[in-house]
Design an enzyme around this catalytic site. Structure first.
Site, PDB file in Angstrom:
ATOM      1  N   LYS A  52       0.855  -1.185   0.000  1.00  0.00           N
ATOM      2  CA  LYS A  52       0.000   0.000   0.000  1.00  0.00           C
ATOM      3  C   LYS A  52       0.891   1.233   0.000  1.00  0.00           C
ATOM      4  O   LYS A  52       1.451   1.610   1.037  1.00  0.00           O
ATOM      5  CB  LYS A  52      -0.927   0.043   1.209  1.00  0.00           C
TER       6      LYS A  52
ATOM      7  N   CYS B 193      12.973  11.016   7.921  1.00  0.00           N
ATOM      8  CA  CYS B 193      12.991  10.497   9.289  1.00  0.00           C
ATOM      9  C   CYS B 193      14.403  10.538   9.862  1.00  0.00           C
ATOM     10  O   CYS B 193      14.587  10.402  11.069  1.00  0.00           O
ATOM     11  CB  CYS B 193      12.429   9.084   9.340  1.00  0.00           C
TER      12      CYS B 193
ATOM     13  N   GLU C  49      -1.146   7.273  -0.131  1.00  0.00           N
ATOM     14  CA  GLU C  49      -2.180   7.796  -1.031  1.00  0.00           C
ATOM     15  C   GLU C  49      -1.818   9.154  -1.601  1.00  0.00           C
ATOM     16  O   GLU C  49      -2.421   9.601  -2.579  1.00  0.00           O
ATOM     17  CB  GLU C  49      -3.517   7.879  -0.296  1.00  0.00           C
ATOM     18  N   LYS C  50      -0.796   9.800  -1.021  1.00  0.00           N
ATOM     19  CA  LYS C  50      -0.363  11.105  -1.525  1.00  0.00           C
ATOM     20  C   LYS C  50       0.609  10.986  -2.690  1.00  0.00           C
ATOM     21  O   LYS C  50       0.700  11.903  -3.514  1.00  0.00           O
ATOM     22  CB  LYS C  50       0.294  11.913  -0.391  1.00  0.00           C
TER      23      LYS C  50
ATOM     24  N   SER D   1       4.452   7.751  10.745  1.00  0.00           N
ATOM     25  CA  SER D   1       4.348   8.473  12.008  1.00  0.00           C
ATOM     26  C   SER D   1       4.182   7.522  13.184  1.00  0.00           C
ATOM     27  O   SER D   1       3.791   6.357  13.025  1.00  0.00           O
ATOM     28  CB  SER D   1       3.151   9.426  11.969  1.00  0.00           C
TER      29      SER D   1
END
Length: 526
Positions: free
Chosen positions: A201, A309, A204-205, A254
């Site tokens: 997955k 990160c 979605e951005k 996150s």
């Protein structure tokens, strides 16, 4: 990638060339497909999510909120492909990875362009995004050696024991927005070369890079169903956590999402590796090389608009910081903020309008809390891209550990400056922070470097290296609140995560009939 059309055709008609960076208008935004069983499949979802160019606030296309039935179809495709794929010789799987790395090299510019269009980072940084993922693909090409077990002969009378590493089955990956190519390539190449099948997955951005990689994987020879891609947000994530046929989940993102995924999936008996938030520090000793240190801090603090990160977001100066601040401000002011497609851009936009607002709010909270604003990038306007999500390089000094801007991961081009009277105090500041992705020291003293290395509580340690991310034959070793799970990404730990150990004990010696013994077998001769 787009409904009703082959992905390659959609690519040619909708993806732009680097020679025309301003032609970013899609008059009729399309709708992305899922990738299931080796085919780009139109979704029947009624809900969609926009993919927005962050430099222009413009919708490029839409991704579907994959339905439950479509999701299960993807899992079933992976499940059906697993028996044949696990029995495919590891040398054959390796050759497919060799093919894939060659194809990624061929199409690096294409993938990088799509990343910049959707995510905003500069083209050069996007190429680095692809390359760091490519290194993991190259590492997976040695899986025959990486997956070796162990053997011991005659461990008892005529008994041999050996261990082998076997694939788990269907695995899944949930990806963040900040590295659209690298993170998917951290996940599925290792998993599938170990013999697993995979459901990915993408964020979605920024789903475009993953879709290109799926096409390249098929071109490389990956059988249908071994890699599948589904789109969506929370519902798709929860489906991955809950599905009984998914054995292991990789996640980067996150802390809120990561701990939700870890707890929900682990409760279902799944393996989880979850890389999460960070607050990476650099300790600057008075003897550090000035130019090299300043250049490293600016690059690591503001590169990718701080959306890494492993971004070096916090600097702890041992002793006087004034001369360092002046050098930082001078270099930061010289950085060019613009669309990532523009030549010589240093910083592109942040991913979304809400991300920009959050970054600005955290900067303001620092000022209200007593931090000194050395450089303010909040009100920057980029000509031609006035509606873009731009935040310029920002420096806050006199920051303390109780400030919100310090406690939260800002994930923007903001450098926080703190002070300590000694190396011991600086190490104490770093160790008290809840995160543990990475920490660095800049010094010319071997004694100071060794003390730092031994006492610092961070998974990845840099000595005069600002972003100490290891090459893939090691592992990405975040710790503390930056990681949940037992086995880290790629390297030996990554292979262990995607495999399970089977131990075989065998005896072929023709022993005389000694009768039945119900005692616990031992290695002692009777």
């Amino acid at each position: 990638m787009f409904e009703g059309r082959r992905f390659s055709e959609a690519w040619k008609s909708r993806t732009l060339t680097t020679s025309s960076p301003h032609q970013t208008d899609f008059p009729d935004p399309g709708r992305a497909t899922n990738f299931i069983g080796g085919e780009f499949v139109a979704s029947h979802a009624t809900q969609t999510l926009p993919v927005i160019n962050p430099a222009k606030q413009q919708t490029l296309y839409y991704v579907p909120e994959t339905t439950n039935d479509e999701f299960k179809t993807a899992v079933n495709a992976a499940k059906a492909a697993f028996p044949a794929w696990r029995n495919t010789p590891v040398t054959t799987r390796q050759r497919i990875m060799f093919n894939l790395q060659q194809l990624i090299r061929r199409d690096t510019d294409k993938i990088a362009y799509q990343i910049t269009l959707e995510q905003g980072k500069t083209l050069k940084d996007a190429q680095g995004d692809v390359f760091r993922g490519l290194e993991v693909v190259e590492h997976a090409c040695g899986m025959a050696s990486l997956q070796m077990g162990e053997y011991a002969s005659n461990v008892s009378s005529g008994i041999d024991t050996y261990s082998i590493r076997e694939p788990l089955g269907v695995c899944a990956g949930i990806c963040p927005f900040n590295f659209p190519a690298m993170i998917p390539l951290w996940m599925f190449p290792v998993a599938v070369t170990c013999g697993n099948t995979f459901v990915l997955k993408p964020s979605e951005k920024v789903p475009g890079a993953s879709m290109i990689l799926a096409q390249l994987a098929m071109e490389a020879g990956l059988p249908s169903g071994v890699l599948n891609i589904v789109h969506g947000a929370n519902d798709t994530v929860n489906n991955i956590c809950d599905d009984k046929d998914i054995r292991a989940i990789s996640f980067v993102g996150s802390n809120t999402a990561g701990m939700h995924i870890y707890s929900r999936a682990a409760a279902k008996g799944k393996r989880v590796q979850s890389n999460m938030g960070a607050k990476n520090h650099a300790i600057i000793m008075p003897d550090a090389s000035a130019d090299a240190t300043l250049n490293a801090l600016v690059a690591a603090g503001f590169g990718a608009a701080g959306q890494r990160c492993m971004a070096l977001s916090t600097v702890v100066f041992v002793g006087d910081s004034k001369r360092w601040e002046e050098g930082l401000m001078e270099r930061a002011k010289a950085l060019k903020v613009n669309s990532g497609l523009e030549p010589d851009t240093d910083l592109g936009p942040v991913i979304s309008k809400s991300a920009k607002e959050r970054i600005q709010a955290l900067i303001q909270s620092g000022i209200v809390g007593g931090a000194r604003l050395v450089l303010d990038g909040r009100n920057i306007v980029v000509p031609g891209f006035e509606s873009g999500n731009f935040v310029g390089p920002t420096i806050l000094s006199d920051v303390t550990s109780d400030m919100e801007c310090y406690k939260e991961e800002i994930f923007g081009p903001v450098l926080l400056c703190m002070q300590a009277d000694s190396l011991e105090e600086a190490i104490d500041i770093v160790n008290k922070n809840k995160y543990g992705n990475g920490a660095s020291i800049f010094t010319t003293s071997g004694v100071a470097a060794r003390k730092f290395q031994n006492e610092i509580e961070a998974g990845q340690v840099g000595i005069n290296v600002p972003i100490p991310v290891p090459l893939p034959f090691f592992s990405f070793t975040g710790s503390k609140a930056s990681f949940a799970g037992d086995l880290n990404f790629y390297g030996k730990a990554g292979v262990q995560f995607f495999t399970q150990i089977k131990t075989v004990t065998q005896q072929w010696k023709d022993l005389p009939n000694q009768g039945v013994s119900l005692a616990m077998p031992t290695s002692q001769k009777s």
